[in-house]
Design an enzyme around this catalytic site. Structure first.
Site, mmCIF file in Angstrom:
data_model
loop_
_atom_site.group_PDB
_atom_site.id
_atom_site.type_symbol
_atom_site.label_atom_id
_atom_site.label_comp_id
_atom_site.label_asym_id
_atom_site.label_seq_id
_atom_site.Cartn_x
_atom_site.Cartn_y
_atom_site.Cartn_z
ATOM 1 C CD GLU A 89 64.861 114.097 35.689
ATOM 2 O OE1 GLU A 89 63.649 113.818 34.842
ATOM 3 O OE2 GLU A 89 65.086 115.162 35.868
HETATM 4 C C1 ACM Z 1 61.982 115.001 39.259
HETATM 5 O O1 ACM Z 1 60.961 115.193 39.032
HETATM 6 N N1 ACM Z 1 63.073 114.962 38.332
HETATM 7 C C2 ACM Z 1 62.316 114.431 40.768
#
Ligand code: ACM
Length: 551
Positions: free
Chosen positions: A330
Protein backbone atom coordinates in the site's frame (compact mmCIF):
# COMPACT_ATOMS: atom_id res chain seq x y z
CA UNK A 1 -8.84 -67.62 17.52
CA UNK A 2 -8.53 -63.84 17.24
CA UNK A 3 -5.16 -62.18 16.96
CA UNK A 4 -4.24 -59.83 19.86
CA UNK A 5 -4.34 -56.88 17.45
CA UNK A 6 -7.83 -57.71 16.29
CA UNK A 7 -8.94 -58.24 19.89
CA UNK A 8 -7.59 -54.82 20.85
CA UNK A 9 -9.33 -53.25 17.90
CA UNK A 10 -12.66 -54.87 18.75
CA UNK A 11 -12.42 -53.91 22.40
CA UNK A 12 -11.55 -50.34 21.52
CA UNK A 13 -14.36 -50.06 18.99
CA UNK A 14 -16.77 -51.34 21.61
CA UNK A 15 -15.45 -48.90 24.20
CA UNK A 16 -15.66 -45.99 21.78
CA UNK A 17 -19.14 -46.98 20.69
CA UNK A 18 -20.26 -47.03 24.31
CA UNK A 19 -18.49 -43.74 24.93
CA UNK A 20 -16.30 -45.44 27.51
CA UNK A 21 -13.24 -43.79 26.06
CA UNK A 22 -13.62 -40.24 24.95
CA UNK A 23 -11.48 -39.64 21.85
CA UNK A 24 -8.80 -37.15 22.95
CA UNK A 25 -9.70 -33.65 21.87
CA UNK A 26 -6.42 -32.26 20.58
CA UNK A 27 -6.18 -29.12 18.42
CA UNK A 28 -4.39 -29.14 16.05
CA UNK A 29 -5.21 -32.81 15.40
CA UNK A 30 -2.11 -35.03 15.55
CA UNK A 31 -0.97 -36.83 12.40
CA UNK A 32 -1.48 -40.27 13.97
CA UNK A 33 -3.12 -41.23 17.25
CA UNK A 34 -3.94 -44.75 18.39
CA UNK A 35 -5.74 -45.52 21.60
CA UNK A 36 -4.19 -48.63 23.13
CA UNK A 37 -5.48 -51.25 25.45
CA UNK A 38 -4.81 -50.86 29.10
CA UNK A 39 -5.26 -48.58 32.04
CA UNK A 40 -4.59 -44.85 31.79
CA UNK A 41 -1.62 -43.14 33.38
CA UNK A 42 -2.62 -41.42 36.59
CA UNK A 43 -1.06 -38.02 37.25
CA UNK A 44 -0.90 -36.83 40.87
CA UNK A 45 1.01 -34.09 42.67
CA UNK A 46 3.72 -36.73 43.24
CA UNK A 47 4.22 -37.40 39.52
CA UNK A 48 7.71 -36.42 38.42
CA UNK A 49 8.83 -34.83 35.17
CA UNK A 50 12.05 -36.58 34.16
CA UNK A 51 14.28 -34.36 32.07
CA UNK A 52 17.93 -34.03 31.13
CA UNK A 53 19.91 -30.85 30.64
CA UNK A 54 18.41 -30.20 27.20
CA UNK A 55 14.79 -30.79 28.19
CA UNK A 56 14.83 -29.28 31.68
CA UNK A 57 13.68 -25.82 30.48
CA UNK A 58 10.62 -27.47 28.91
CA UNK A 59 9.93 -29.59 31.97
CA UNK A 60 10.33 -26.52 34.19
CA UNK A 61 7.85 -24.60 32.09
CA UNK A 62 5.32 -27.41 32.52
CA UNK A 63 6.12 -27.78 36.22
CA UNK A 64 5.59 -24.07 36.88
CA UNK A 65 1.90 -24.13 36.16
CA UNK A 66 0.99 -27.83 36.60
CA UNK A 67 2.42 -28.12 40.09
CA UNK A 68 4.45 -31.24 39.22
CA UNK A 69 8.13 -31.49 40.11
CA UNK A 70 11.12 -31.89 37.82
CA UNK A 71 13.49 -34.76 38.65
CA UNK A 72 16.72 -35.69 36.90
CA UNK A 73 16.65 -39.35 37.93
CA UNK A 74 14.08 -42.08 38.38
CA UNK A 75 11.55 -43.83 36.21
CA UNK A 76 7.80 -43.75 35.75
CA UNK A 77 6.16 -40.40 35.62
CA UNK A 78 6.52 -38.18 32.55
CA UNK A 79 9.79 -38.57 30.68
CA UNK A 80 11.09 -36.07 28.13
CA UNK A 81 13.85 -37.09 25.75
CA UNK A 82 15.63 -35.74 22.69
CA UNK A 83 16.72 -38.50 20.33
CA UNK A 84 18.54 -37.20 17.27
CA UNK A 85 17.98 -40.53 15.50
CA UNK A 86 14.27 -39.69 15.22
CA UNK A 87 15.00 -36.81 12.87
CA UNK A 88 14.21 -38.73 9.66
CA UNK A 89 10.85 -39.78 10.97
CA UNK A 90 9.86 -36.65 12.89
CA UNK A 91 11.69 -33.76 11.24
CA UNK A 92 12.61 -30.72 13.29
CA UNK A 93 9.31 -30.28 15.08
CA UNK A 94 7.69 -33.71 15.39
CA UNK A 95 7.34 -35.88 18.48
CA UNK A 96 6.20 -39.24 19.72
CA UNK A 97 4.02 -39.45 22.80
CA UNK A 98 3.43 -42.78 24.45
CA UNK A 99 1.13 -43.19 27.43
CA UNK A 100 0.28 -46.25 29.50
CA UNK A 101 -0.26 -47.10 33.15
CA UNK A 102 3.51 -47.01 33.74
CA UNK A 103 4.08 -43.47 32.54
CA UNK A 104 4.18 -41.00 29.68
CA UNK A 105 7.16 -40.65 27.36
CA UNK A 106 7.63 -37.74 24.98
CA UNK A 107 10.43 -38.00 22.46
CA UNK A 108 11.51 -35.70 19.67
CA UNK A 109 14.57 -35.22 17.49
CA UNK A 110 14.78 -31.67 18.82
CA UNK A 111 13.71 -29.67 21.86
CA UNK A 112 10.98 -28.08 19.72
CA UNK A 113 9.48 -31.51 19.08
CA UNK A 114 9.49 -32.30 22.80
CA UNK A 115 7.84 -28.94 23.52
CA UNK A 116 5.06 -29.69 21.03
CA UNK A 117 4.64 -33.12 22.62
CA UNK A 118 4.17 -31.33 25.94
CA UNK A 119 1.49 -29.12 24.37
CA UNK A 120 -0.31 -32.29 23.32
CA UNK A 121 0.07 -33.78 26.80
CA UNK A 122 -1.39 -30.56 28.17
CA UNK A 123 -4.49 -31.11 26.02
CA UNK A 124 -4.74 -34.73 27.17
CA UNK A 125 -5.05 -33.47 30.74
CA UNK A 126 -8.24 -31.86 32.10
CA UNK A 127 -8.63 -28.10 31.52
CA UNK A 128 -8.79 -27.54 35.30
CA UNK A 129 -5.01 -27.97 35.44
CA UNK A 130 -4.64 -24.69 33.57
CA UNK A 131 -5.98 -22.81 36.52
CA UNK A 132 -4.19 -23.87 39.66
CA UNK A 133 -2.42 -27.00 38.44
CA UNK A 134 -2.93 -30.58 39.55
CA UNK A 135 -4.34 -29.54 42.93
CA UNK A 136 -7.14 -27.67 41.18
CA UNK A 137 -7.96 -30.92 39.35
CA UNK A 138 -8.64 -32.66 42.70
CA UNK A 139 -5.00 -33.77 42.78
CA UNK A 140 -5.55 -36.49 40.22
CA UNK A 141 -5.84 -36.63 36.43
CA UNK A 142 -5.78 -39.42 33.89
CA UNK A 143 -4.00 -39.60 30.55
CA UNK A 144 -5.55 -42.24 28.31
CA UNK A 145 -3.33 -45.10 27.14
CA UNK A 146 -2.33 -44.14 23.61
CA UNK A 147 0.43 -43.70 21.06
CA UNK A 148 0.87 -40.50 19.06
CA UNK A 149 3.29 -39.83 16.24
CA UNK A 150 2.99 -36.26 15.06
CA UNK A 151 4.76 -33.69 12.95
CA UNK A 152 3.57 -30.47 11.29
CA UNK A 153 2.54 -30.16 7.68
CA UNK A 154 4.08 -26.68 7.36
CA UNK A 155 7.15 -25.10 8.91
CA UNK A 156 5.63 -21.58 8.96
CA UNK A 157 2.65 -21.41 11.29
CA UNK A 158 2.30 -17.75 11.96
CA UNK A 159 0.25 -15.04 13.59
CA UNK A 160 0.58 -11.30 12.98
CA UNK A 161 -0.16 -8.77 15.69
CA UNK A 162 -0.43 -5.13 14.64
CA UNK A 163 0.77 -3.00 17.55
CA UNK A 164 0.85 0.14 15.37
CA UNK A 165 -2.86 0.93 15.18
CA UNK A 166 -3.26 0.00 18.84
CA UNK A 167 -0.44 -0.51 21.27
CA UNK A 168 -0.43 -3.66 23.41
CA UNK A 169 1.65 -4.09 26.54
CA UNK A 170 4.55 -6.48 27.07
CA UNK A 171 2.29 -8.60 29.32
CA UNK A 172 -0.37 -8.77 26.59
CA UNK A 173 2.16 -9.77 23.95
CA UNK A 174 3.41 -12.51 26.28
CA UNK A 175 -0.15 -13.73 26.75
CA UNK A 176 -0.52 -13.96 23.01
CA UNK A 177 2.73 -15.94 22.75
CA UNK A 178 1.37 -18.36 25.37
CA UNK A 179 -1.82 -18.77 23.40
CA UNK A 180 0.20 -19.36 20.24
CA UNK A 181 2.33 -22.00 22.00
CA UNK A 182 -0.77 -23.95 23.04
CA UNK A 183 -1.57 -24.22 19.32
CA UNK A 184 1.99 -25.14 18.25
CA UNK A 185 2.29 -21.90 16.26
CA UNK A 186 5.90 -20.93 15.62
CA UNK A 187 6.19 -17.49 13.95
CA UNK A 188 5.13 -14.28 15.69
CA UNK A 189 4.97 -11.56 13.06
CA UNK A 190 5.28 -8.36 15.07
CA UNK A 191 4.00 -5.42 13.01
CA UNK A 192 5.96 -2.64 14.73
CA UNK A 193 5.71 0.48 12.59
CA UNK A 194 2.69 2.22 11.14
CA UNK A 195 1.28 5.56 10.05
CA UNK A 196 -0.47 5.72 13.43
CA UNK A 197 2.51 4.82 15.60
CA UNK A 198 6.17 3.73 15.67
CA UNK A 199 6.56 1.16 18.44
CA UNK A 200 10.21 0.13 18.74
CA UNK A 201 12.99 2.11 20.40
CA UNK A 202 15.82 2.95 17.99
CA UNK A 203 18.70 4.46 19.92
CA UNK A 204 20.19 6.38 16.99
CA UNK A 205 16.81 7.98 16.23
CA UNK A 206 15.12 8.76 19.57
CA UNK A 207 12.43 10.98 18.04
CA UNK A 208 10.86 7.87 16.43
CA UNK A 209 9.44 7.04 19.84
CA UNK A 210 9.48 10.51 21.44
CA UNK A 211 7.26 11.81 18.62
CA UNK A 212 6.30 8.89 16.40
CA UNK A 213 4.90 6.62 19.13
CA UNK A 214 2.11 9.03 20.06
CA UNK A 215 -0.99 10.25 18.29
CA UNK A 216 -3.51 12.87 19.35
CA UNK A 217 -6.63 10.72 19.01
CA UNK A 218 -8.17 7.72 17.27
CA UNK A 219 -11.34 7.21 15.27
CA UNK A 220 -14.15 6.62 17.73
CA UNK A 221 -16.40 4.50 15.54
CA UNK A 222 -18.34 4.65 12.33
CA UNK A 223 -15.20 4.40 10.28
CA UNK A 224 -13.13 7.55 10.39
CA UNK A 225 -15.84 10.11 11.05
CA UNK A 226 -15.50 10.92 14.76
CA UNK A 227 -12.29 11.38 16.76
CA UNK A 228 -12.28 10.08 20.32
CA UNK A 229 -10.04 12.96 21.44
CA UNK A 230 -7.95 10.57 23.54
CA UNK A 231 -4.18 10.52 22.97
CA UNK A 232 -2.92 7.00 22.29
CA UNK A 233 0.55 5.55 22.12
CA UNK A 234 3.35 3.50 23.56
CA UNK A 235 6.47 1.70 22.47
CA UNK A 236 8.76 -1.15 23.44
CA UNK A 237 12.21 -0.34 24.76
CA UNK A 238 15.02 -2.45 23.35
CA UNK A 239 15.20 -4.26 26.69
CA UNK A 240 11.51 -5.11 26.42
CA UNK A 241 11.96 -6.32 22.85
CA UNK A 242 14.78 -8.59 24.01
CA UNK A 243 12.56 -9.86 26.83
CA UNK A 244 9.78 -10.72 24.38
CA UNK A 245 12.14 -12.38 21.91
CA UNK A 246 13.53 -14.57 24.74
CA UNK A 247 10.03 -15.35 26.03
CA UNK A 248 9.03 -16.43 22.53
CA UNK A 249 12.19 -18.48 22.03
CA UNK A 250 11.45 -20.42 25.22
CA UNK A 251 8.17 -21.36 23.52
CA UNK A 252 9.87 -22.23 20.21
CA UNK A 253 8.37 -19.18 18.52
CA UNK A 254 10.50 -17.08 16.18
CA UNK A 255 9.73 -13.40 16.27
CA UNK A 256 9.77 -11.70 12.89
CA UNK A 257 9.81 -7.90 13.15
CA UNK A 258 8.11 -5.81 10.48
CA UNK A 259 9.58 -2.40 9.72
CA UNK A 260 7.43 -0.91 6.97
CA UNK A 261 8.90 0.76 3.92
CA UNK A 262 8.50 2.73 1.75
CA UNK A 263 4.86 3.45 2.76
CA UNK A 264 2.96 3.29 6.05
CA UNK A 265 5.67 5.65 7.26
CA UNK A 266 3.82 8.75 8.48
CA UNK A 267 5.01 8.30 12.09
CA UNK A 268 8.68 8.03 11.09
CA UNK A 269 8.41 10.98 8.69
CA UNK A 270 6.66 13.08 11.35
CA UNK A 271 9.55 12.32 13.71
CA UNK A 272 12.18 13.21 11.08
CA UNK A 273 10.50 15.22 8.27
CA UNK A 274 13.67 15.21 6.16
CA UNK A 275 13.09 11.47 5.54
CA UNK A 276 9.98 12.39 3.56
CA UNK A 277 9.21 14.00 0.23
CA UNK A 278 9.30 17.49 1.69
CA UNK A 279 9.38 19.12 -1.72
CA UNK A 280 6.01 17.59 -2.67
CA UNK A 281 3.10 20.07 -2.50
CA UNK A 282 1.11 19.96 0.75
CA UNK A 283 3.81 18.07 2.67
CA UNK A 284 2.75 18.32 6.37
CA UNK A 285 3.31 14.98 8.07
CA UNK A 286 1.51 13.93 11.22
CA UNK A 287 1.19 10.74 13.24
CA UNK A 288 -2.11 9.75 11.69
CA UNK A 289 -5.32 9.82 13.71
CA UNK A 290 -7.48 8.13 11.05
CA UNK A 291 -7.30 4.63 9.54
CA UNK A 292 -6.51 4.10 5.89
CA UNK A 293 -3.72 4.43 3.37
CA UNK A 294 -1.73 7.67 3.42
CA UNK A 295 0.57 9.40 0.95
CA UNK A 296 3.57 9.67 3.26
CA UNK A 297 6.38 7.49 2.02
CA UNK A 298 10.15 7.70 2.36
CA UNK A 299 11.99 9.96 -0.08
CA UNK A 300 14.82 8.52 -2.18
CA UNK A 301 17.68 10.46 -0.61
CA UNK A 302 21.04 9.26 0.73
CA UNK A 303 20.04 10.25 4.28
CA UNK A 304 16.89 8.10 4.05
CA UNK A 305 18.75 5.01 2.89
CA UNK A 306 21.27 5.60 5.68
CA UNK A 307 18.37 5.89 8.15
CA UNK A 308 16.83 2.64 6.91
CA UNK A 309 20.16 0.81 7.17
CA UNK A 310 20.77 2.10 10.67
CA UNK A 311 17.26 1.25 11.84
CA UNK A 312 17.56 -2.24 10.35
CA UNK A 313 21.00 -2.56 11.96
CA UNK A 314 19.55 -2.00 15.44
CA UNK A 315 16.62 -4.27 14.62
CA UNK A 316 18.90 -7.13 13.49
CA UNK A 317 20.80 -6.94 16.75
CA UNK A 318 17.55 -7.50 18.66
CA UNK A 319 16.04 -10.26 16.55
CA UNK A 320 18.42 -13.16 16.13
CA UNK A 321 18.47 -15.02 12.86
CA UNK A 322 16.09 -15.56 10.01
CA UNK A 323 13.46 -13.43 8.40
CA UNK A 324 12.86 -9.67 8.55
CA UNK A 325 9.66 -8.20 7.09
CA UNK A 326 9.93 -4.83 5.37
CA UNK A 327 6.28 -4.31 4.50
CA UNK A 328 6.14 -2.98 0.96
CA UNK A 329 2.34 -2.85 0.82
CA UNK A 330 0.00 0.00 0.00
CA UNK A 331 2.68 2.52 -0.96
CA UNK A 332 0.74 5.24 -2.77
CA UNK A 333 3.06 6.89 -5.26
CA UNK A 334 1.56 10.41 -5.48
CA UNK A 335 4.29 12.14 -3.43
CA UNK A 336 6.99 10.54 -5.58
CA UNK A 337 5.12 11.64 -8.69
CA UNK A 338 5.00 15.22 -7.34
CA UNK A 339 8.48 15.47 -5.80
CA UNK A 340 11.22 16.94 -8.05
CA UNK A 341 13.80 15.11 -5.91
CA UNK A 342 12.10 11.74 -6.38
CA UNK A 343 11.69 12.34 -10.11
CA UNK A 344 15.35 13.31 -10.44
CA UNK A 345 16.33 10.14 -8.55
CA UNK A 346 14.21 8.00 -10.88
CA UNK A 347 15.93 9.55 -13.90
CA UNK A 348 19.44 9.45 -12.49
CA UNK A 349 19.12 5.76 -11.61
CA UNK A 350 17.62 4.70 -14.93
CA UNK A 351 14.31 3.70 -13.36
CA UNK A 352 11.19 3.61 -15.48
CA UNK A 353 8.68 4.98 -13.00
CA UNK A 354 7.53 5.15 -9.39
CA UNK A 355 6.86 1.39 -9.37
CA UNK A 356 10.49 0.75 -10.15
CA UNK A 357 11.41 3.19 -7.40
CA UNK A 358 9.36 1.05 -4.98
CA UNK A 359 11.33 -1.94 -6.23
CA UNK A 360 14.58 0.03 -5.74
CA UNK A 361 13.71 0.51 -2.04
CA UNK A 362 12.91 -3.17 -1.61
CA UNK A 363 16.13 -4.25 -3.33
CA UNK A 364 18.09 -1.85 -1.16
CA UNK A 365 16.62 -3.46 1.96
CA UNK A 366 17.13 -6.94 0.53
CA UNK A 367 20.81 -6.27 -0.15
CA UNK A 368 21.30 -4.86 3.34
CA UNK A 369 19.60 -7.87 4.91
CA UNK A 370 21.42 -10.40 2.71
CA UNK A 371 24.76 -8.81 3.60
CA UNK A 372 23.87 -9.49 7.23
CA UNK A 373 22.74 -13.05 6.60
CA UNK A 374 19.02 -12.32 6.76
CA UNK A 375 16.10 -12.99 4.43
CA UNK A 376 13.64 -10.34 3.35
CA UNK A 377 9.90 -10.90 3.57
CA UNK A 378 7.38 -8.48 2.07
CA UNK A 379 3.71 -8.17 1.18
CA UNK A 380 2.72 -9.12 -2.34
CA UNK A 381 3.12 -5.58 -3.72
CA UNK A 382 6.88 -6.17 -3.59
CA UNK A 383 6.43 -7.80 -6.99
CA UNK A 384 5.84 -4.34 -8.47
CA UNK A 385 8.76 -3.47 -10.67
CA UNK A 386 10.29 -6.93 -10.21
CA UNK A 387 10.70 -9.16 -7.18
CA UNK A 388 14.05 -8.98 -5.40
CA UNK A 389 15.89 -12.28 -6.07
CA UNK A 390 15.81 -13.87 -2.60
CA UNK A 391 12.59 -12.26 -1.36
CA UNK A 392 9.89 -14.29 0.40
CA UNK A 393 6.42 -13.00 -0.29
CA UNK A 394 3.24 -12.89 1.76
CA UNK A 395 0.20 -13.17 -0.52
CA UNK A 396 -2.53 -11.08 1.09
CA UNK A 397 -4.58 -9.52 -1.71
CA UNK A 398 -5.00 -12.73 -3.67
CA UNK A 399 -3.42 -16.18 -3.81
CA UNK A 400 -2.66 -15.55 -7.48
CA UNK A 401 0.37 -13.53 -6.36
CA UNK A 402 1.67 -16.55 -4.47
CA UNK A 403 1.25 -18.75 -7.52
CA UNK A 404 3.25 -16.44 -9.80
CA UNK A 405 5.98 -15.90 -7.19
CA UNK A 406 6.31 -19.63 -6.39
CA UNK A 407 6.56 -20.41 -10.11
CA UNK A 408 9.49 -17.99 -10.25
CA UNK A 409 11.16 -19.87 -7.42
CA UNK A 410 10.28 -17.60 -4.50
CA UNK A 411 9.12 -18.84 -1.14
CA UNK A 412 5.64 -17.68 -0.17
CA UNK A 413 3.53 -17.51 2.96
CA UNK A 414 -0.23 -17.62 2.51
CA UNK A 415 -1.99 -14.71 4.20
CA UNK A 416 -5.06 -14.00 2.04
CA UNK A 417 -7.74 -11.62 3.25
CA UNK A 418 -10.30 -14.23 2.15
CA UNK A 419 -9.38 -16.71 4.91
CA UNK A 420 -6.76 -15.30 7.28
CA UNK A 421 -7.73 -11.71 8.19
CA UNK A 422 -9.05 -12.11 11.70
CA UNK A 423 -9.54 -8.38 12.15
CA UNK A 424 -12.63 -9.02 10.01
CA UNK A 425 -15.70 -9.62 12.12
CA UNK A 426 -17.20 -13.08 12.31
CA UNK A 427 -20.87 -12.32 12.83
CA UNK A 428 -23.02 -9.22 12.73
CA UNK A 429 -24.28 -8.75 16.30
CA UNK A 430 -23.47 -5.57 18.17
CA UNK A 431 -20.95 -7.44 20.31
CA UNK A 432 -18.83 -8.00 17.19
CA UNK A 433 -18.06 -4.29 17.08
CA UNK A 434 -17.07 -2.21 14.11
CA UNK A 435 -16.91 -3.91 10.74
CA UNK A 436 -13.70 -3.74 8.78
CA UNK A 437 -12.59 -5.12 5.47
CA UNK A 438 -14.60 -7.81 3.76
CA UNK A 439 -16.01 -9.67 6.75
CA UNK A 440 -17.75 -11.58 8.07
CA UNK A 441 -15.12 -14.30 8.04
CA UNK A 442 -16.60 -17.40 9.60
CA UNK A 443 -14.85 -20.16 11.51
CA UNK A 444 -15.83 -22.79 8.95
CA UNK A 445 -14.41 -20.72 6.10
CA UNK A 446 -11.11 -20.35 7.94
CA UNK A 447 -11.04 -24.12 8.50
CA UNK A 448 -11.68 -24.71 4.78
CA UNK A 449 -8.53 -22.84 3.77
CA UNK A 450 -6.06 -24.84 1.71
CA UNK A 451 -2.63 -23.17 1.76
CA UNK A 452 -1.34 -24.92 -1.36
CA UNK A 453 -3.31 -23.48 -4.30
CA UNK A 454 -4.80 -26.21 -6.49
CA UNK A 455 -3.34 -24.59 -9.63
CA UNK A 456 0.23 -24.67 -8.33
CA UNK A 457 2.21 -27.39 -10.05
CA UNK A 458 3.76 -30.05 -7.74
CA UNK A 459 7.34 -28.95 -8.45
CA UNK A 460 6.62 -25.50 -6.96
CA UNK A 461 4.53 -26.55 -3.97
CA UNK A 462 7.49 -26.74 -1.57
CA UNK A 463 7.76 -22.95 -1.96
CA UNK A 464 4.60 -22.62 0.13
CA UNK A 465 6.26 -22.33 3.54
CA UNK A 466 2.94 -22.19 5.35
CA UNK A 467 0.33 -19.67 6.37
CA UNK A 468 -0.47 -17.03 8.92
CA UNK A 469 -3.45 -15.39 10.65
CA UNK A 470 -3.56 -11.57 10.72
CA UNK A 471 -4.70 -9.40 13.63
CA UNK A 472 -4.68 -5.89 12.23
CA UNK A 473 -5.72 -3.68 15.08
CA UNK A 474 -7.71 -0.71 13.76
CA UNK A 475 -10.80 -2.17 15.43
CA UNK A 476 -8.99 -3.99 18.25
CA UNK A 477 -9.39 -1.40 20.98
CA UNK A 478 -7.99 -3.21 23.99
CA UNK A 479 -6.67 -6.70 24.61
CA UNK A 480 -10.00 -8.55 25.12
CA UNK A 481 -10.97 -7.59 21.58
CA UNK A 482 -7.75 -9.13 20.20
CA UNK A 483 -8.61 -12.44 21.85
CA UNK A 484 -12.23 -12.18 20.69
CA UNK A 485 -11.14 -11.85 17.07
CA UNK A 486 -8.29 -14.35 17.28
CA UNK A 487 -9.85 -17.36 18.97
CA UNK A 488 -10.99 -19.85 17.94
CA UNK A 489 -10.47 -18.81 14.30
CA UNK A 490 -6.71 -18.94 14.79
CA UNK A 491 -7.24 -22.38 16.38
CA UNK A 492 -8.89 -23.50 13.13
CA UNK A 493 -6.02 -22.06 11.09
CA UNK A 494 -3.52 -23.75 13.43
CA UNK A 495 -5.04 -27.08 12.45
CA UNK A 496 -4.90 -26.13 8.75
CA UNK A 497 -1.18 -25.39 9.16
CA UNK A 498 -0.22 -28.35 11.35
CA UNK A 499 -2.43 -31.36 10.59
CA UNK A 500 -2.16 -33.60 7.53
CA UNK A 501 -4.44 -32.44 4.77
CA UNK A 502 -6.32 -35.74 4.65
CA UNK A 503 -7.08 -35.52 8.39
CA UNK A 504 -8.92 -32.25 8.15
CA UNK A 505 -12.60 -32.62 8.97
CA UNK A 506 -14.64 -29.65 10.17
CA UNK A 507 -17.30 -31.78 11.85
CA UNK A 508 -14.59 -33.55 13.84
CA UNK A 509 -12.90 -30.22 14.66
CA UNK A 510 -16.19 -28.99 16.10
CA UNK A 511 -16.41 -32.04 18.38
CA UNK A 512 -12.91 -31.27 19.71
CA UNK A 513 -13.48 -27.54 20.06
CA UNK A 514 -15.44 -27.49 23.37
CA UNK A 515 -12.45 -28.97 25.24
CA UNK A 516 -10.24 -26.19 23.89
CA UNK A 517 -12.82 -23.55 24.80
CA UNK A 518 -13.03 -24.97 28.33
CA UNK A 519 -9.24 -24.58 28.49
CA UNK A 520 -9.57 -20.98 27.24
CA UNK A 521 -12.08 -20.33 30.04
CA UNK A 522 -9.63 -21.58 32.68
CA UNK A 523 -6.96 -19.34 31.12
CA UNK A 524 -9.27 -16.32 31.03
CA UNK A 525 -9.04 -16.03 27.23
CA UNK A 526 -11.78 -13.79 25.86
CA UNK A 527 -12.53 -16.01 22.84
CA UNK A 528 -15.65 -15.60 20.70
CA UNK A 529 -18.15 -17.87 22.39
CA UNK A 530 -20.23 -20.43 20.47
CA UNK A 531 -23.65 -19.39 19.24
CA UNK A 532 -26.61 -21.20 17.75
CA UNK A 533 -26.03 -19.40 14.48
CA UNK A 534 -23.16 -17.18 13.45
CA UNK A 535 -25.18 -14.04 13.96
CA UNK A 536 -26.85 -14.96 17.26
CA UNK A 537 -25.68 -13.94 20.71
CA UNK A 538 -23.49 -16.44 22.61
CA UNK A 539 -25.25 -19.43 24.16
CA UNK A 540 -22.90 -19.91 27.11
CA UNK A 541 -22.05 -17.00 29.36
CA UNK A 542 -18.49 -16.22 30.23
CA UNK A 543 -17.56 -17.77 33.60
CA UNK A 544 -16.19 -15.52 36.32
CA UNK A 545 -12.63 -16.79 36.04
CA UNK A 546 -9.78 -14.45 36.84
CA UNK A 547 -7.24 -13.99 34.11
CA UNK A 548 -4.37 -16.39 34.61
CA UNK A 549 -0.92 -14.81 34.49
CA UNK A 550 1.45 -15.78 31.71
CA UNK A 551 2.73 -19.35 32.00
C1 ACM B 1 -2.03 -5.43 4.32
O1 ACM B 1 -3.10 -5.86 4.77
N1 ACM B 1 -1.92 -4.17 3.93
C2 ACM B 1 -0.88 -6.28 4.17
Amino acid sequence: MKTPLLRTFLLLSLALAKNLIAAPAIIPAPAALTLTEGAPFVVTAETKLHADVATTPIASWFARWSGLQVATTGTGGITLAIEAALKDELGDEGYKLSSNAGGVTIRGATAAGVFYGMQTLRQLLPPDLEHGGIRAASGRAEVAALEITDRPRFGWRGALLDVGRHFFTVAEVKRFLDEMALHKLNVFHWHLTEDQGWRIEIKKYPKLTEIGAWRASSPLSGGNKIDDGIPHGGFYTQDEVAEIVAYAAARFIRVMPEIELPGHSSAAITSYPALGNDDAPGFAPTVQIKWGVFSYLYAPKPATFQFLDEVLGEVLALFPGGFVHIGGDEAKKDQWEASPTAQAFIKANGLKDAHELQSYFIRHAEQYLAAHGRRLVGWDEIQEGGLAPSATMMAWRDVKWAISAAREGHDVVMTPTSHTYFDYNEGTTEEEGEKIGRGPLKLEKVYSFEPVPAELEPQFQAHVLGAQGQLWSEQLQGWPKVEFRAWPRLSALAEVMWSPREKRDYADFKTRLPALLARFDRLGVNYRRPRATDDAPPIIAKPAMPVVPAK
